[in-house]
Design a protein around this motif. Structure first.
Motif, short mmCIF file in Angstrom:
data_model
loop_
_atom_site.label_atom_id
_atom_site.label_comp_id
_atom_site.label_asym_id
_atom_site.label_seq_id
_atom_site.Cartn_x
_atom_site.Cartn_y
_atom_site.Cartn_z
N LEU B 72 0.84 -1.20 0.00
CA LEU B 72 0.00 0.00 0.00
C LEU B 72 0.87 1.25 0.00
O LEU B 72 0.59 2.23 -0.70
N ALA B 75 2.26 1.79 -3.43
CA ALA B 75 1.23 2.35 -4.31
C ALA B 75 1.01 3.82 -4.00
O ALA B 75 0.87 4.65 -4.91
N ALA B 158 -9.17 5.14 -13.64
CA ALA B 158 -8.14 4.53 -12.79
C ALA B 158 -8.29 3.01 -12.83
O ALA B 158 -9.33 2.50 -13.29
N PRO B 159 -7.28 2.28 -12.37
CA PRO B 159 -7.40 0.82 -12.30
C PRO B 159 -8.67 0.42 -11.54
O PRO B 159 -9.14 1.14 -10.66
N ALA B 160 -9.18 -0.76 -11.89
CA ALA B 160 -10.47 -1.18 -11.34
C ALA B 160 -10.41 -1.39 -9.83
O ALA B 160 -11.38 -1.12 -9.13
N ASP B 161 -9.29 -1.88 -9.35
CA ASP B 161 -9.18 -2.13 -7.91
C ASP B 161 -7.72 -2.01 -7.49
O ASP B 161 -6.84 -1.77 -8.32
N PHE B 162 -7.47 -2.22 -6.18
CA PHE B 162 -6.11 -2.03 -5.69
C PHE B 162 -5.14 -3.04 -6.30
O PHE B 162 -3.99 -2.71 -6.58
N LEU B 165 -3.98 -1.74 -9.48
CA LEU B 165 -3.04 -0.62 -9.26
C LEU B 165 -1.67 -1.16 -8.86
O LEU B 165 -0.63 -0.71 -9.37
#
Lengths: 108, 488
Positions: B72, B75, B158-162, B165
């Motif tokens: 996290l 990111a 943005a990317p669909a989920d973490f 990402l």
């Protein structure tokens, strides 16, 4: 300073770990707020410039909001997982204590 | 022959009506979001390190949690960089929009200014310039979006989920450490703050000797590096006997303080140079920091325990003055404390130590500045020859990064309190302190001409009672550290 992954060590200080989970929850809330601010800015950009340029700028600002949202949701999910792990561990320990002592205890 | 174009292009007419205050407000909001993200990441990394340390939580689940938090953080670091670049494009957009609107309005005004009996004419040069500026606005808007491609933003989404990402985030698992600048502290702090946690941790493992003493690094990082050095020194059979003795003293002191629940940070461990700095509390987050500079014949091996006792006493006094204040007190044995008449009576050690002290203070401030963390109130408590070190630190080019100086049992200063560059200068000079009476190094700090604020002393204070809990100076020192108005 020790390490969290030593194979022979199991340690949990519930208050300390719950405090860390609380900090993660706060961090998530702050980033959710910033994501909302970015969304608001996107709307303002679209209105301020009008036309294609406004739409392009607004799209970029919306992507800011989505990125912030992703980080916030992940922080929130980790906070819930960590807090859940502490509670599960305490419940498990209470169950074992009940078995050993012959006085079954319900989950905490 | 074609008739001249008399109509203003639609883009120019639109630019003339843009709502620039609304635009500036929106970009200002985005700037606030981007500025808050580094300190957000620092706090997140504090949680990640706490889990990584394993002191509160250890085992397989903790190991997974530590990894997830590092991901996290990585990111967050990548998003932070992308937003910074995107913000620069937004700010350029603002400037170009200003220019475009000025030119567009000028073109419209000139179009409407028809001479009597004449025909309106298009100010073509102004219109062309306005069109250029409008195009620059469009390009800046595109760039604001393009800057986000590196974190997976495609077609404004943005990317669909973490997980998506995390897949595009670079440096989540760095394979080599970057050495970074050796100084000045501001450059070091900026370099460090721009690294993701994973790269920071790798750098600390790779070069603890270089990073443990680098001013500008946050205290947590220096502590981690210096503890690695300490463990190495204790484990290595070839360690020089005196260095091994000092390492043992430091390790036992840390263990003793931590056993009572105090947080300890090993800010400097230079066993070859016989220099150690040890802090009680968190130098990175404390509201108030006191840095204690001792005088002659002070060595980590012989004096650390006593000096840390003084640091505890100062923290206690400051805590009484302001119970809710977050405090950190650091024993700063970061200079070559004089021994032998030749050194004790000269300024050479103070000159060298002053430069090191000035850099250490700059480093503490820069580490916070780089991550937009709140500033601490910083007080330097100097005793005896330590006051001469402070005198020399103030002579180093640049402002001394201290809010208050307390000169205890000083053997004299070169100039006056104003020359020390701190907003507040206090002194305590006991009447029976023979070092004070010597005035060996200059003007008496208690003299009116020196211009400091006197703190209370007692006839029993002598030269070594300024930190004595039973004497009045310590309570006043605590009030200075806490920032209580008129601490006398």
């Amino acid at each position: 300073m020790s390490t969290p992954g030593h194979p022979d060590v199991l340690r949990l200080r519930p208050d300390a770990v719950l405090a860390l989970a609380g900090e993660l929850t706060s961090l998530a809330a702050e980033l959710h707020e910033d994501a909302d601010s970015s969304r608001g800015a996107a709307g303002s950009l679209a209105r301020a410039l009008d036309g294609d340029d406004g739409a392009t700028a607004a799209s970029a600002a919306t992507a800011w909001a989505e990125l912030g949202q992703l980080l916030a949701e992940r922080a929130d999910a980790l906070a819930r997982t960590v807090a859940g792990a502490v509670r599960a561990s305490l419940d498990h320990d209470a169950g074992i204590a009940g078995s050993v002592g012959g006085h079954p205890r319900g989950p905490r | 022959m074609t008739a001249p174009l008399l109509e203003t292009p639609v883009q120019v007419r639109m630019a003339a009506t843009w709502d620039l205050p609304l635009l500036r407000g929106a970009v200002g909001t985005l700037a606030g979001v981007a500025e808050r993200l580094p300190s957000w990441r620092v706090r997140l990394e504090g949680v990640a390190r706490a889990v990584d340390d394993g002191d509160s939580w250890a085992g397989p689940a903790a190991l997974e949690a530590a990894g997830a938090l590092r991901d996290l953080s990585a990111a967050g670091w990548a998003v932070e960089g992308a937003l910074t670049d995107s913000l620069a494009a937004f700010q350029r957009l603002c400037a170009e929009a200003d220019r475009a609107q000025d030119l567009a309005r000028e073109a419209l005004v000139r179009m409407e200014a028809v001479p009597p009996g004449g025909q309106p004419s298009l100010p073509s040069a102004t219109v062309a310039a306005a069109l250029d500026a409008v195009a620059a606005v469009g390009a800046a808007a595109q760039d604001a979006g393009r800057a986000l491609i590196g974190v997976g933003v495609q077609q404004a989404s943005a990317p669909a989920d973490f997980a998506a990402l995390a897949q595009v985030v670079p440096l989540a698992n760095p394979v080599c450490a970057v050495p970074g600048p050796a100084g000045p502290p501001g450059a070091v702090a900026a370099w460090w703050a721009a690294l993701p946690l994973t790269a920071q941790l790798l750098a600390l493992r790779t070069d603890p000797a270089g990073l443990g003493r680098r001013d500008g690094l946050p205290a947590w990082a220096r502590d981690r590096a210096n503890r690695l050095l300490l463990a190495e020194a204790l484990a290595a059979p070839a360690t020089d006997p005196y260095a091994a003795f000092t390492a043992g003293v430091v390790a036992r002191r840390i263990e003793a303080e931590e056993a009572t629940g105090r947080q300890v940070q090993l800010h400097l461990l230079d066993l070859a140079g016989d220099r150690v700095s040890l802090a009680l509390g968190d130098l990175d987050t404390a509201d108030a920091v006191a840095l204690m500079v001792p005088g002659i014949h002070s060595t980590p091996g012989d004096d650390l325990g006593g000096l840390v006792g003084d640091a505890r006493a100062v923290a206690g006094a400051a805590g009484e003055a302001a119970p809710a204040l977050g405090l950190a007190t650091m024993v700063w044995l970061g200079y070559d404390s004089p021994s032998g008449a030749g050194q004790v009576l000269g300024r050479r050690n103070a000159v060298a130590g002053g430069a090191v002290l000035a850099s250490a203070l700059s480093g503490l401030a820069a580490g916070r500045d780089a991550v937009a963390a709140p500033e601490a109130r910083t007080t330097v408590l100097a005793h005896s020859y330590g006051t001469v070190v402070v005198d020399e630190a103030a002579d180093v080019p640049g402002q001394l990064d201290a809010d208050a100086l307390v000169l205890l049992g000083s053997p004299g200063m070169e100039e006056d309190a104003d020359s020390l560059e701190a907003p507040e200068v206090y002194d305590a000079a006991a009447p029976d302190d023979l070092v004070v009476a010597s005035r060996w190094f200059g003007r008496a700090t208690a003299s009116e001409r020196f211009g400091s604020t006197g703190l209370p002393v007692d006839p029993d204070t002598g030269h070594s009672g300024y930190y004595d809990p039973d004497l009045p100076t310590l309570a006043a020192i605590g009030r200075v550290v806490a920032g209580v108005p008129d601490p006398r």
